[in-house]
Motif scaffolding. Sequence first.
Motif, PDB file in Angstrom:
ATOM      1  N   ILE A 159       0.817  -1.224   0.000  1.00  0.00           N
ATOM      2  CA  ILE A 159       0.000   0.000   0.000  1.00  0.00           C
ATOM      3  C   ILE A 159       0.850   1.273   0.000  1.00  0.00           C
ATOM      4  CG2 ILE A 159      -2.050  -1.044   1.057  1.00  0.00           C
ATOM      5  CD1 ILE A 159      -1.126   0.014   3.757  1.00  0.00           C
ATOM      6  N   ASN A 161       3.067   4.170  -1.593  1.00  0.00           N
ATOM      7  CA  ASN A 161       3.196   4.789  -2.910  1.00  0.00           C
ATOM      8  C   ASN A 161       4.672   4.801  -3.314  1.00  0.00           C
ATOM      9  OD1 ASN A 161       3.175   6.316  -5.184  1.00  0.00           O
ATOM     10  ND2 ASN A 161       2.343   8.172  -4.233  1.00  0.00           N
ATOM     11  N   ILE A 270      -4.251  -4.379   7.664  1.00  0.00           N
ATOM     12  CA  ILE A 270      -3.841  -3.922   6.324  1.00  0.00           C
ATOM     13  C   ILE A 270      -2.358  -3.563   6.286  1.00  0.00           C
ATOM     14  CG2 ILE A 270      -4.484  -1.499   6.782  1.00  0.00           C
ATOM     15  CD1 ILE A 270      -5.355  -1.371   3.837  1.00  0.00           C
ATOM     16  N   HIS A 271      -1.797  -3.314   7.490  1.00  0.00           N
ATOM     17  CA  HIS A 271      -0.434  -2.787   7.527  1.00  0.00           C
ATOM     18  C   HIS A 271       0.347  -3.633   8.534  1.00  0.00           C
ATOM     19  CE1 HIS A 271       2.818  -0.094   7.311  1.00  0.00           C
ATOM     20  NE2 HIS A 271       2.618   0.515   8.454  1.00  0.00           N
ATOM     21  N   PHE A 324       0.868   6.948   1.763  1.00  0.00           N
ATOM     22  CA  PHE A 324      -0.157   5.884   1.784  1.00  0.00           C
ATOM     23  C   PHE A 324      -1.482   6.498   1.314  1.00  0.00           C
ATOM     24  CE2 PHE A 324       2.825   4.700   5.139  1.00  0.00           C
ATOM     25  CZ  PHE A 324       2.959   3.325   5.017  1.00  0.00           C
ATOM     26  N   ILE A 326      -4.078   5.329   0.322  1.00  0.00           N
ATOM     27  CA  ILE A 326      -5.239   4.559   0.777  1.00  0.00           C
ATOM     28  C   ILE A 326      -5.744   5.041   2.145  1.00  0.00           C
ATOM     29  CG2 ILE A 326      -3.906   2.748   1.922  1.00  0.00           C
ATOM     30  CD1 ILE A 326      -5.844   0.705   0.843  1.00  0.00           C
TER      31      ILE A 326
END
Length: 416
Positions: A159, A161, A270-271, A324, A326
């Motif tokens: 996720i 960049n 997610i992380h 990030f 997102i």
Amino acid sequence: MGKYSIFSLLRNGLSFHEGWEKAWRSPEPKPEYDAIIVGGGGHGLATAYYLAKEHGLTNVAVLEKGWIGGGNTGRNTTIIRSNYLWDESAAIYEKSLQLYEGLSQDLNFNIMLSQRGVMNLAHNLHDMRELQRRVHAIRLNGIDSEILTTAQVKEMVPILNCSPKSRYPILGASLQRRGGVARHDAVAWGYARGADKLGVDIIQQCEVTGILREGGKVTGVETTRGTIRAPKVGLVAAGHSSVLAEMAGIRLPINSYPLQAMVSEPVKPIHHCVVMSNAVHVYVSQSDKGELVLGAGIDGYHGYSQRGSLHVIEGQLGALCELFPIFSRLRLMRQWGGIVDTCPDASPIISKSPIDGLYINGGWGTGGFKGTPGSGWTFAHTIARDEPHELNAPFTIDRFTSGALIDEHGAAAVAH
Ligand code: FAD
Ligand code: PYC
């Protein structure tokens, strides 16, 4: 088994927890102890625990002006690692990490250690060279550390960049896989419970207001709950190290700043590691509850407020959304601050003082949570034996006059 059964849980819940055994006592202060520790954060509690466990010194009091762990210990973002440049730092932070690795077993208290890896991003050639130099130095000390290419960063944190056109392009990163997070409250509570069981008195709501001395020796402290005497006093009051030292007429080379952090609403996992960017002053991990734990650099001004300035938050969130994208639609839930005491070389003081029987531990700046076990372990040795352990011998107050500084601004990372 019955003690922990569902029926026992229900019974205790319905009786408003009256029957629970307290994790530590709440004793009245005695008039005299063999040693007093000022400050009931993780470092103070760890010091008391190791004084009792390693050195048999159990007639010890920890004096805390508020509640234990209510200072920086309960306000930090829980990152632990040992990826420091110089040999002196590598040795003490690695000792700390090793103690962390066995701490849940040692204290019989789950500190929720999660060695999920700590990654430091490089956004330019200077960052990359600094990380490469440090990774080589860390490995020479036998500590795990590696350099990742941009592709490896992307593989580990999809996720992020990693576009070369992004505002903060990612040239690579360093990674310490044994780094990670641990539950900060649990570290304080585990040490408190362990120290209490060995006979240490933990006294909350007891502010130290003066340091008693006679003929160049410490004899005790004045507190809001009366005079308490002791031939040995250890000051471990992060955020107020210089205030306490001043009470004994000692001027420390310490600056105090607010450092803030925040958490988002909880989201699904997610992380999966800790990502830090020193250059753009933001770092992020995900808590077990699912909240994103976000931090920034220190505020620009000295202060004793536990809040922090809005412009720091704006910069931090701007950087977060660039790195990030997102996360840009996440809502934030809470923001808070602590007070960090920084030394000119971004390394701590764990030292004897010019006054016999008075010992000082402070200046851990933005990075003392990871140091908690190692700090307590070496400080206990220093207090019990009246001489430093070889691990903390370089971290004296004298280094600011001798010039033997231990410059760790690079490893102190995002927050400096
Ligand atoms: P504290 O927990 O602050 O304990 C000191 C205690 O002394 C306090 O409880 C205070 O009430 C008490 N005290 C003060 N004056 C007196 C008095 N006169 N009498 C009696 N008691 C007194 N470090 C990391 O390694 N990783 C991180 O991710 C990290 N993130 C951070 C994020 C934030 C927002 C902040 C603020 C800090 C962060 N840190 C981090 C730094 C870390 O929290 C501190 O270095 C560390 O917790 C210091 O521990 P301590 O036990 O010395 O201090
Ligand atoms: O020392 O790793 C650290 C740290 C992270 C955030 C604040 N300090």
